[in-house]
Design an enzyme around this catalytic site. Structure first.
Site, PDB file in Angstrom:
ATOM      1  N   GLY A  43       0.710  -1.318  -0.100  1.00  0.00           N
ATOM      2  CA  GLY A  43       0.058  -0.032  -0.076  1.00  0.00           C
ATOM      3  C   GLY A  43       0.859   1.279  -0.097  1.00  0.00           C
ATOM      4  N   THR A 147      -9.156  -0.220   1.809  1.00  0.00           N
ATOM      5  CA  THR A 147      -8.473   0.474   0.576  1.00  0.00           C
ATOM      6  C   THR A 147      -7.888   1.770   0.826  1.00  0.00           C
ATOM      7  OG1 THR A 147     -10.781   1.531   0.725  1.00  0.00           O
ATOM      8  CG2 THR A 147     -10.469  -0.313  -0.967  1.00  0.00           C
ATOM      9  N   ILE A 187       2.567  16.404   9.584  1.00  0.00           N
ATOM     10  CA  ILE A 187       3.858  15.446   9.706  1.00  0.00           C
ATOM     11  C   ILE A 187       4.655  15.129   8.366  1.00  0.00           C
ATOM     12  CG2 ILE A 187       4.537  13.110  10.104  1.00  0.00           C
ATOM     13  CD1 ILE A 187       3.687  13.954  12.624  1.00  0.00           C
ATOM     14  N   GLY A 189       4.334  17.276   5.434  1.00  0.00           N
ATOM     15  CA  GLY A 189       4.989  18.732   5.380  1.00  0.00           C
ATOM     16  C   GLY A 189       6.391  18.875   6.018  1.00  0.00           C
ATOM     17  N   ALA A 326       0.387   3.702   9.940  1.00  0.00           N
ATOM     18  CA  ALA A 326       0.416   2.099   9.629  1.00  0.00           C
ATOM     19  C   ALA A 326       0.162   1.174  10.656  1.00  0.00           C
ATOM     20  CB  ALA A 326       1.976   2.153   8.935  1.00  0.00           C
ATOM     21  N   HIS A 450      23.215   2.877  31.438  1.00  0.00           N
ATOM     22  CA  HIS A 450      24.293   3.906  31.546  1.00  0.00           C
ATOM     23  C   HIS A 450      25.608   3.837  30.483  1.00  0.00           C
ATOM     24  CE1 HIS A 450      26.088   7.986  32.462  1.00  0.00           C
ATOM     25  NE2 HIS A 450      27.172   7.193  32.700  1.00  0.00           N
TER      26      HIS A 450
HETATM   27  P1  FAD Z   1      -3.074   1.924   2.265  1.00  0.00           P
HETATM   28  O1  FAD Z   1      -2.022   1.705   2.638  1.00  0.00           O
HETATM   29  O2  FAD Z   1      -3.236   3.148   1.352  1.00  0.00           O
HETATM   30  O3  FAD Z   1      -3.460   0.946   1.329  1.00  0.00           O
HETATM   31  C1  FAD Z   1      -4.457   0.591   0.446  1.00  0.00           C
HETATM   32  C2  FAD Z   1      -4.423  -0.106  -0.653  1.00  0.00           C
HETATM   33  O4  FAD Z   1      -5.726  -0.433  -1.162  1.00  0.00           O
HETATM   34  C3  FAD Z   1      -3.647   0.581  -1.871  1.00  0.00           C
HETATM   35  O5  FAD Z   1      -2.475   0.120  -2.085  1.00  0.00           O
HETATM   36  C4  FAD Z   1      -4.613   0.839  -2.729  1.00  0.00           C
HETATM   37  O6  FAD Z   1      -3.883   0.739  -4.026  1.00  0.00           O
HETATM   38  C5  FAD Z   1      -5.554  -0.409  -2.606  1.00  0.00           C
HETATM   39  N1  FAD Z   1      -6.771  -0.383  -2.989  1.00  0.00           N
HETATM   40  C6  FAD Z   1      -7.663   0.724  -3.072  1.00  0.00           C
HETATM   41  N2  FAD Z   1      -8.694   0.642  -3.715  1.00  0.00           N
HETATM   42  C7  FAD Z   1      -8.831  -0.817  -4.040  1.00  0.00           C
HETATM   43  C8  FAD Z   1      -9.632  -1.352  -4.834  1.00  0.00           C
HETATM   44  N3  FAD Z   1     -10.859  -1.085  -5.295  1.00  0.00           N
HETATM   45  N4  FAD Z   1      -9.080  -2.786  -5.415  1.00  0.00           N
HETATM   46  C9  FAD Z   1      -8.039  -3.042  -5.135  1.00  0.00           C
HETATM   47  N5  FAD Z   1      -7.088  -2.355  -4.569  1.00  0.00           N
HETATM   48  C10 FAD Z   1      -7.476  -1.320  -3.846  1.00  0.00           C
HETATM   49  N6  FAD Z   1       2.489   5.833   8.889  1.00  0.00           N
HETATM   50  C11 FAD Z   1       3.268   5.411   9.837  1.00  0.00           C
HETATM   51  O7  FAD Z   1       2.724   4.770  10.782  1.00  0.00           O
HETATM   52  N7  FAD Z   1       4.544   5.725   9.863  1.00  0.00           N
HETATM   53  C12 FAD Z   1       5.126   6.565   9.037  1.00  0.00           C
HETATM   54  O8  FAD Z   1       6.248   6.796   8.957  1.00  0.00           O
HETATM   55  C13 FAD Z   1       4.252   7.117   7.882  1.00  0.00           C
HETATM   56  N8  FAD Z   1       4.708   7.938   6.989  1.00  0.00           N
HETATM   57  C14 FAD Z   1       4.082   8.001   5.861  1.00  0.00           C
HETATM   58  C15 FAD Z   1       4.603   8.822   4.900  1.00  0.00           C
HETATM   59  C16 FAD Z   1       3.771   9.512   3.801  1.00  0.00           C
HETATM   60  C17 FAD Z   1       4.472  10.105   2.826  1.00  0.00           C
HETATM   61  C18 FAD Z   1       2.534   8.775   3.538  1.00  0.00           C
HETATM   62  C19 FAD Z   1       1.546   9.549   2.667  1.00  0.00           C
HETATM   63  C20 FAD Z   1       2.044   8.102   4.739  1.00  0.00           C
HETATM   64  C21 FAD Z   1       2.726   7.723   5.677  1.00  0.00           C
HETATM   65  N9  FAD Z   1       2.041   6.813   6.828  1.00  0.00           N
HETATM   66  C22 FAD Z   1       2.744   6.559   7.879  1.00  0.00           C
HETATM   67  C23 FAD Z   1       0.606   6.681   6.673  1.00  0.00           C
HETATM   68  C24 FAD Z   1       0.508   5.103   6.119  1.00  0.00           C
HETATM   69  O9  FAD Z   1       1.114   5.172   4.819  1.00  0.00           O
HETATM   70  C25 FAD Z   1      -0.729   4.636   6.457  1.00  0.00           C
HETATM   71  O10 FAD Z   1      -1.457   4.948   7.611  1.00  0.00           O
HETATM   72  C26 FAD Z   1      -0.873   3.136   5.839  1.00  0.00           C
HETATM   73  O11 FAD Z   1      -0.587   3.025   4.707  1.00  0.00           O
HETATM   74  C27 FAD Z   1      -2.672   2.897   5.912  1.00  0.00           C
HETATM   75  O12 FAD Z   1      -2.886   1.725   5.567  1.00  0.00           O
HETATM   76  P2  FAD Z   1      -4.127   1.088   4.718  1.00  0.00           P
HETATM   77  O13 FAD Z   1      -3.686  -0.242   4.235  1.00  0.00           O
HETATM   78  O14 FAD Z   1      -5.118   1.278   5.276  1.00  0.00           O
HETATM   79  O15 FAD Z   1      -3.956   1.979   3.490  1.00  0.00           O
HETATM   80  P1  NAI Z   2      -1.827  16.368   8.928  1.00  0.00           P
HETATM   81  O1  NAI Z   2      -2.923  16.353   9.331  1.00  0.00           O
HETATM   82  O2  NAI Z   2      -0.815  15.930   9.871  1.00  0.00           O
HETATM   83  O3  NAI Z   2      -1.406  17.934   8.741  1.00  0.00           O
HETATM   84  C1  NAI Z   2      -1.770  18.845   8.186  1.00  0.00           C
HETATM   85  C2  NAI Z   2      -1.498  20.161   8.186  1.00  0.00           C
HETATM   86  O4  NAI Z   2      -1.965  21.171   7.345  1.00  0.00           O
HETATM   87  C3  NAI Z   2      -2.144  20.689   9.582  1.00  0.00           C
HETATM   88  O5  NAI Z   2      -1.386  21.134  10.351  1.00  0.00           O
HETATM   89  C4  NAI Z   2      -3.382  21.707   8.982  1.00  0.00           C
HETATM   90  O6  NAI Z   2      -3.505  22.787  10.127  1.00  0.00           O
HETATM   91  C5  NAI Z   2      -2.497  22.150   7.735  1.00  0.00           C
HETATM   92  N1  NAI Z   2      -3.616  22.840   7.110  1.00  0.00           N
HETATM   93  C6  NAI Z   2      -4.489  22.439   6.407  1.00  0.00           C
HETATM   94  N2  NAI Z   2      -5.284  23.019   5.452  1.00  0.00           N
HETATM   95  C7  NAI Z   2      -4.385  24.096   5.326  1.00  0.00           C
HETATM   96  C8  NAI Z   2      -4.170  25.050   4.676  1.00  0.00           C
HETATM   97  N3  NAI Z   2      -5.247  25.552   3.544  1.00  0.00           N
HETATM   98  N4  NAI Z   2      -3.271  26.044   4.669  1.00  0.00           N
HETATM   99  C9  NAI Z   2      -2.239  25.899   5.447  1.00  0.00           C
HETATM  100  N5  NAI Z   2      -2.273  24.716   6.241  1.00  0.00           N
HETATM  101  C10 NAI Z   2      -3.149  23.927   6.393  1.00  0.00           C
HETATM  102  O7  NAI Z   2      -1.632  15.783   7.363  1.00  0.00           O
HETATM  103  P2  NAI Z   2      -0.588  15.473   6.656  1.00  0.00           P
HETATM  104  O8  NAI Z   2       0.785  16.140   7.109  1.00  0.00           O
HETATM  105  O9  NAI Z   2      -0.668  15.741   5.113  1.00  0.00           O
HETATM  106  O10 NAI Z   2      -0.159  13.916   6.652  1.00  0.00           O
HETATM  107  C11 NAI Z   2      -1.358  13.155   6.452  1.00  0.00           C
HETATM  108  C12 NAI Z   2      -1.279  11.847   7.550  1.00  0.00           C
HETATM  109  O11 NAI Z   2      -0.366  10.872   7.057  1.00  0.00           O
HETATM  110  C13 NAI Z   2      -1.003  12.240   8.866  1.00  0.00           C
HETATM  111  O12 NAI Z   2      -2.149  12.545   9.456  1.00  0.00           O
HETATM  112  C14 NAI Z   2      -0.347  10.694   9.429  1.00  0.00           C
HETATM  113  O13 NAI Z   2      -1.519  10.090   9.669  1.00  0.00           O
HETATM  114  C15 NAI Z   2       0.328  10.148   8.121  1.00  0.00           C
HETATM  115  N6  NAI Z   2       1.626  10.277   8.103  1.00  0.00           N
HETATM  116  C16 NAI Z   2       2.329   9.845   9.039  1.00  0.00           C
HETATM  117  C17 NAI Z   2       3.770   9.901   9.188  1.00  0.00           C
HETATM  118  C18 NAI Z   2       4.582   9.327  10.255  1.00  0.00           C
HETATM  119  O14 NAI Z   2       3.779   8.686  11.155  1.00  0.00           O
HETATM  120  N7  NAI Z   2       5.722   9.758  10.342  1.00  0.00           N
HETATM  121  C19 NAI Z   2       4.496  10.519   8.327  1.00  0.00           C
HETATM  122  C20 NAI Z   2       3.467  11.054   7.042  1.00  0.00           C
HETATM  123  C21 NAI Z   2       2.352  10.973   7.164  1.00  0.00           C
END
Ligand code: FAD
Ligand code: NAI
Length: 471
Positions: A43, A147, A187, A189, A326, A450
């Site tokens: 995913g 999804t 996060i 950003g 995740a 330590h």
């Molecule tokens: P997804 O991972 O989005 O998986 C859903 C899957 O379903 C996708 O592969 C999609 O292709 C598939 N799918 C959708 N519709 C269909 C369909 N109709 N048929 C077949 N397949 C389909 N979380 C953390 O805990 N730690 C992190 O460091 C972290 N970093 C992140 C960094 C970024 C840049 C982003 C964007 C997210 C990050 N996250 C992080 C969040 C994390 O990626 C998500 O919380 C996690 O992937 C959610 O898992 P999910 O299985 O619910 O969804």
């Molecule tokens: P986010 O919800 O963490 O942050 C979005 C930020 O954008 C907020 O601070 C909000 O106030 C601001 N914002 C919203 N609309 C705005 C506007 N019009 N102008 C200026 N600022 C605005 O969402 P983000 O960073 O997109 O990440 C999405 C999700 O992905 C996270 O909530 C997290 O669950 C997951 N994620 C987790 C990571 C991790 O665990 N290390 C890493 C990356 C993503």
């Protein structure tokens, strides 16, 4: 050709939620199939999220450190050059290794992997548009929707993943932008701002709220990390909203104004990252064919056992309630299979950690000060700075602090907030403490090796319960 086969469980989506549920179901002896459309398992997290971003964060940190932080350590380095292509290759190698690993685990646990897009034909049947062409349909006694989510777009800006990007473009840029504007200081950003600023971009983060870090981050910790990130060169515009964007020319123009109205300003950038949150993804899933609806934020509504109003159809992960993380998806995946096989499952939503992988890292679990105030809970605070921790000082990496929040009367830990080196690993101890209902005294009286960074954790607990020794 249409063939119909019945499984105990059909999972739509092979992200963290879906693939973990599939493996667990296989382990429990269920006949299970997992449908994934992107061509690889894992995913968002493995393909374009957690894993690739951490590869770039780690390697850009090394690069930045070699450029700016070696001389005083007695290391003379000459001719440091960035090879962005190779850095991206290293990222792809980790992604490919891990996604292939899941395919192997599928085989090992008898999970059928169906490559294609699934949509509900009826309450027990999923129609699959196969990636290699053609269609099939598959019946499930139970069906699990996993999804995931997608980036929320910004009205008026067209995402092309080159000039106007989401995180997906931000982990794949071919050159280092000169000027990058990040809309949203959450996060994503801040992690991506870190990567590109370390590699040489001039980065400005525009955040609507008065603090960075997104929902959940403690205000004091947020200020602390902001100071450090600013020292690293990232510029911040807080309490600022983006009014409109214009991406018609080579450069993107972003018009911003004070959140409460007032002074307008136009920022120029060669790349704009839209990071204002993510939204549940259900497009093309055919929910309307079975009468399932989403709430006003696009989430599929479920009960505590992850059931929709059609009891054999359940939902977990980013596409439904709770933090989009995740490890949250993973907990739900195990719990949902336990509900299906044993009628019992459990996730403690009060003890899901959050980690932001900047340098230093930020990590927390439980409630922050603002949340406790709002709930009217009386609490005490104990904190300890890494500048007083021997290991952090010796490593010359001592920005940040550990902060405990405990019940004023019972001393039970209510929240732990860390900004500091390795905070993401350190928070695991806090999660365990919270999970077991520990008091700050319990942690304060536990021996910590330590010299380790973890001693700062113990000393913050000591400061909550009584007094720290070294501060
Ligand atoms: P997804 O991972 O989005 O998986 C859903 C899957 O379903 C996708 O592969 C999609 O292709 C598939 N799918 C959708 N519709 C269909 C369909 N109709 N048929 C077949 N397949 C389909 N979380 C953390 O805990 N730690 C992190 O460091 C972290 N970093 C992140 C960094 C970024 C840049 C982003 C964007 C997210 C990050 N996250 C992080 C969040 C994390 O990626 C998500 O919380 C996690 O992937 C959610 O898992 P999910 O299985 O619910 O969804
Ligand atoms: P986010 O919800 O963490 O942050 C979005 C930020 O954008 C907020 O601070 C909000 O106030 C601001 N914002 C919203 N609309 C705005 C506007 N019009 N102008 C200026 N600022 C605005 O969402 P983000 O960073 O997109 O990440 C999405 C999700 O992905 C996270 O909530 C997290 O669950 C997951 N994620 C987790 C990571 C991790 O665990 N290390 C890493 C990356 C993503």
């Amino acid at each position: 050709a249409t063939e119909t086969e019945e499984k105990d469980l059909v999972i739509i989506g092979g992200g963290v939620a879906g693939y973990v549920a599939a493996i667990k179901a296989g382990q429990e002896g269920l006949k299970v199939a997992c449908i994934e459309k992107r061509g690889s398992l894992g995913g968002t997290c493995l393909n374009v999220g957690c894993i690739p971003s951490k590869s770039l964060l780690n390697n850009s940190h090394l690069y930045h450190q070699i450029l700016h932080d070696t001389k005083n350590r007695g290391i003379e380095v000459a001719d440091v050059k960035l090879n962005l292509k190779q850095m991206m290759k290293a990222k792809e190698t980790s992604v490919n290794g891990l996604t292939k690993g899941i395919e192997f685990l599928f085989k090992k646990n008898n999970v059928e992997y169906i490559k294609g897009t699934g949509a509900f034909a009826d309450e027990h049947t999923v129609q699959v548009n196969l990636t290699e062409g053609g269609e099939t349909s598959i019946r499930g006694k139970n069906i699990l929707i996993a999804t995931g989510s997608e980036a929320t777009p910004f009205p008026g800006l067209t995402i092309d993943e080159k000039k106007v990007i989401t995180s997906t473009g931000a982990i794949a840029l071919e050159t280092v932008p000169k000027k990058m504007v990040v809309i949203g200081g959450g996060i994503i950003g801040l992690e991506m701002a870190s990567v590109w600023s370390r590699l040489g971009a001039e980065v400005t983060v525009v955040e609507f709220l008065g603090q960075i870090g997104g929902p959940g981050m403690d205000a004091e910790i947020s200020k602390n990390i902001q100071k450090t990130l600013a020292k690293q060169g990232i510029k911040f515009k807080l309490n600022t909203k983006v009014v409109e964007g214009d991406d018609s020319a080579a450069d993107v123009k972003i018009k911003v104004e004070a959140a409460k109205g007032g002074k307008e300003e136009t920022l120029d950038a060669d790349v704009v990252l839209v990071a204002i949150g993510r939204r549940p993804y259900t497009a093309g899933l055919g929910l309307e064919n079975i009468g399932l609806e989403t709430d006003n934020r696009g989430r599929i509504v479920i009960d505590q056992e992850y059931r929709t109003k059609i009891p054999h159809i359940r939902v977990i992960g980013d596409v439904t309630f709770g933090p989009m993380l995740a490890h949250k998806a993973e907990e739900e995946a195990v719990a949902v299979i336990e509900y299906i096989t044993k009628n019992y499952g459990h996730v403690n939503y009060g003890a899901i950690p959050s980690v932001m992988y900047t340098h230093p890292e930020v990590a927390w679990v439980g409630q922050n000060e603002a949340e406790l105030k709002e709930a009217g809970v009386k609490y005490k605070i104990g904190s300890f700075p890494f500048s007083a921790n021997s290991r952090a000082k010796t490593n010359a990496d001592s920005d940040g602090m550990v902060k405990f929040l405990a019940d004023a009367e019972t001393d039970r830990i209510l929240g732990i907030h860390i900004v500091g080196p390795n905070a993401g690993e350190m928070i695991a101890e806090g999660v365990l403490a919270l999970e077991y209902g520990a008091s700050s005294e319990d942690v304060a009286r536990t021996s910590h090796a330590h010299p380790t960074l973890a001693e700062a954790f113990k000393e913050a607990a000591m400061a909550t319960h009584g007094k720290a020794i070294h501060y």
